[in-house]
Design an enzyme around this catalytic site. Structure first.
Site, short mmCIF file in Angstrom:
data_model
loop_
_atom_site.label_atom_id
_atom_site.label_comp_id
_atom_site.label_asym_id
_atom_site.label_seq_id
_atom_site.Cartn_x
_atom_site.Cartn_y
_atom_site.Cartn_z
N ASN A 17 47.46 72.02 2.65
CA ASN A 17 46.08 72.43 2.43
C ASN A 17 45.67 72.07 0.98
O ASN A 17 46.14 72.70 0.04
CB ASN A 17 45.97 73.94 2.68
CG ASN A 17 44.57 74.47 2.47
OD1 ASN A 17 43.81 73.95 1.66
ND2 ASN A 17 44.24 75.53 3.19
N LYS A 20 44.38 75.03 -1.19
CA LYS A 20 45.44 75.91 -1.71
C LYS A 20 46.15 75.21 -2.86
O LYS A 20 46.44 75.83 -3.88
CB LYS A 20 46.50 76.15 -0.61
CG LYS A 20 46.19 77.23 0.35
CD LYS A 20 47.46 77.52 1.17
CE LYS A 20 47.16 78.45 2.31
NZ LYS A 20 48.36 78.84 3.06
N GLU A 44 54.64 76.74 11.92
CA GLU A 44 54.19 78.13 11.71
C GLU A 44 54.53 78.94 12.93
O GLU A 44 53.96 78.74 14.00
CB GLU A 44 52.67 78.15 11.47
CG GLU A 44 52.34 78.43 10.04
CD GLU A 44 50.93 78.96 9.80
OE1 GLU A 44 50.35 79.62 10.67
OE2 GLU A 44 50.43 78.69 8.71
N ASP A 73 51.55 82.09 2.94
CA ASP A 73 50.82 82.32 4.17
C ASP A 73 49.75 83.36 3.85
O ASP A 73 50.01 84.32 3.13
CB ASP A 73 51.75 82.80 5.28
CG ASP A 73 51.09 82.61 6.64
OD1 ASP A 73 50.68 81.47 6.94
OD2 ASP A 73 50.94 83.58 7.39
N PHE A 150 37.62 76.45 0.79
CA PHE A 150 38.02 76.03 2.13
C PHE A 150 38.01 77.23 3.06
O PHE A 150 37.76 78.36 2.63
CB PHE A 150 39.43 75.40 2.08
CG PHE A 150 40.52 76.39 1.75
CD1 PHE A 150 41.25 77.00 2.77
CD2 PHE A 150 40.82 76.71 0.44
CE1 PHE A 150 42.25 77.92 2.47
CE2 PHE A 150 41.83 77.64 0.13
CZ PHE A 150 42.54 78.23 1.15
N GLY A 151 38.28 76.96 4.33
CA GLY A 151 38.44 78.04 5.32
C GLY A 151 37.25 79.00 5.34
O GLY A 151 36.08 78.59 5.42
N LYS A 174 37.19 81.52 -8.57
CA LYS A 174 37.92 82.09 -7.43
C LYS A 174 39.29 82.59 -7.90
O LYS A 174 39.76 83.65 -7.48
CB LYS A 174 38.06 81.05 -6.31
CG LYS A 174 38.75 81.62 -5.07
CD LYS A 174 38.85 80.64 -3.93
CE LYS A 174 39.74 81.20 -2.82
NZ LYS A 174 40.06 80.25 -1.76
N HIS A 179 43.17 86.69 -3.73
CA HIS A 179 44.46 87.12 -3.20
C HIS A 179 45.56 86.13 -3.63
O HIS A 179 46.62 86.52 -4.11
CB HIS A 179 44.36 87.20 -1.68
CG HIS A 179 43.81 85.95 -1.02
ND1 HIS A 179 42.68 85.33 -1.47
CD2 HIS A 179 44.26 85.19 0.02
CE1 HIS A 179 42.44 84.26 -0.72
NE2 HIS A 179 43.40 84.15 0.18
N ARG A 180 45.27 84.84 -3.46
CA ARG A 180 46.27 83.80 -3.77
C ARG A 180 46.60 83.80 -5.25
O ARG A 180 47.76 83.72 -5.63
CB ARG A 180 45.71 82.43 -3.35
CG ARG A 180 46.65 81.26 -3.63
CD ARG A 180 46.26 80.05 -2.83
NE ARG A 180 46.23 80.38 -1.42
CZ ARG A 180 45.09 80.60 -0.74
NH1 ARG A 180 43.92 80.44 -1.30
NH2 ARG A 180 45.15 80.95 0.53
P1 IMP Z 1 47.39 79.72 6.24
O1 IMP Z 1 48.05 79.99 7.56
O2 IMP Z 1 48.04 80.48 5.11
O3 IMP Z 1 47.21 78.28 5.92
O4 IMP Z 1 45.92 80.32 6.26
C1 IMP Z 1 45.34 80.78 7.41
C2 IMP Z 1 43.85 80.58 7.41
O5 IMP Z 1 43.27 81.62 6.66
C3 IMP Z 1 43.37 79.29 6.82
O6 IMP Z 1 43.21 78.30 7.79
C4 IMP Z 1 42.02 79.67 6.29
O7 IMP Z 1 41.07 79.51 7.30
C5 IMP Z 1 42.17 81.14 5.99
N1 IMP Z 1 42.39 81.35 4.56
C6 IMP Z 1 43.53 81.62 3.91
N2 IMP Z 1 43.32 81.72 2.59
C7 IMP Z 1 42.02 81.49 2.42
C8 IMP Z 1 41.19 81.44 1.27
O8 IMP Z 1 41.61 81.58 0.11
N3 IMP Z 1 39.91 81.19 1.51
C9 IMP Z 1 39.39 81.00 2.75
N4 IMP Z 1 40.10 81.02 3.84
C10 IMP Z 1 41.42 81.26 3.67
#
Ligand code: IMP
Length: 202
Positions: A17, A20, A44, A73, A150-151, A174, A179-180
């Site tokens: 990603n 990330k 996953e 994750d 993203f996301g 951000k 959280h990250r």
């Molecule tokens: P992953 O399995 O850790 O890659 O994340 C799962 C999903 O959660 C991602 O596809 C995003 O849609 C969402 N996600 C995780 N972290 C974020 C973020 O910081 N911003 C927005 N969406 C997030």
């Protein structure tokens, strides 16, 4: 940057990603850590536990790369939906996306939500797998706002922010709240105290 002298342990950030990767790169560079990003796919597993998903991915990545690895994750947990999509956020994002979430939240007054991030790190000199978590509280916006990040970024408004969604923020902004970033700083603090050991480790 090691507190105990010598160089801190070099590691690989494993993620496909780019969003990330950008967030981690900023924080780890600021901390003077030695790392590279590997856009490797890790399987996953389906689990309701973010830790378990991250742990399995980290061990898989180590098996392939044979270098110290970190995998993250994350998930979006919406209060009114009993924590949905949570650990299934990636699947839900791919299937119904941000518009789907807004539809589910139509007419819902309680819009509280949180993002949770779990970093799993593995190297043979620090085993077992180490975990670092971070959370950010906020709420789901009424509409999509912003095209950065993203996301679910364009529909998540952090409670400690100024009303903008993560999708309206630069990565530096951000990273002040997310959280990250919170999990990443805990990890950075810990790994900057681990000294590089020349293999063989035993
Ligand atoms: P992953 O399995 O850790 O890659 O994340 C799962 C999903 O959660 C991602 O596809 C995003 O849609 C969402 N996600 C995780 N972290 C974020 C973020 O910081 N911003 C927005 N969406 C997030």
């Amino acid at each position: 940057m090691s507190r105990s002298g010598g160089r801190s342990l070099r590691f690989v950030v494993v993620t496909r990603n780019p969003g990330k990767a950008r967030e981690f790169e900023k924080i780890f560079s600021e901390c003077g850590l030695r790392f590279r990003v590997e856009p490797m796919e890790t399987p996953e597993i389906q689990s309701e536990d973010l830790r378990e998903v991250a742990e399995k991915s980290a061990l898989y990545a180590y098996d392939v790369l044979r270098e110290p690895v970190m995998v993250e994750d994350a998930g979006l947990f919406i209060e009114a939906l009993n924590g949905f999509p949570g650990p299934f956020s990636s699947y839900v994002y791919k299937t119904i996306g941000v518009e789907g979430i807004l539809k589910l939240m139509r007419g819902v007054e309680d819009r509280r939500a949180r993002f949770i991030s779990v970093i799993a790190f593995y190297s043979p000199i620090t085993e077992p797998v180490k975990f670092f978590t971070g959370e950010v509280e906020g709420y789901i916006s009424e509409e999509v706002r912003g095209s950065k990040g993203f996301g679910f970024d364009p529909i998540f408004v952090p409670a400690e922010g100024d009303g903008r969604t993560f999708g309206e923020m630069e990565v530096e902004e951000k990273n002040k709240l997310s959280h990250r970033a919170r999990a990443a700083r805990k990890f950075a603090e810990w790994i900057s105290g681990i000294r590089e050991v020349t293999p063989p480790y035993e």
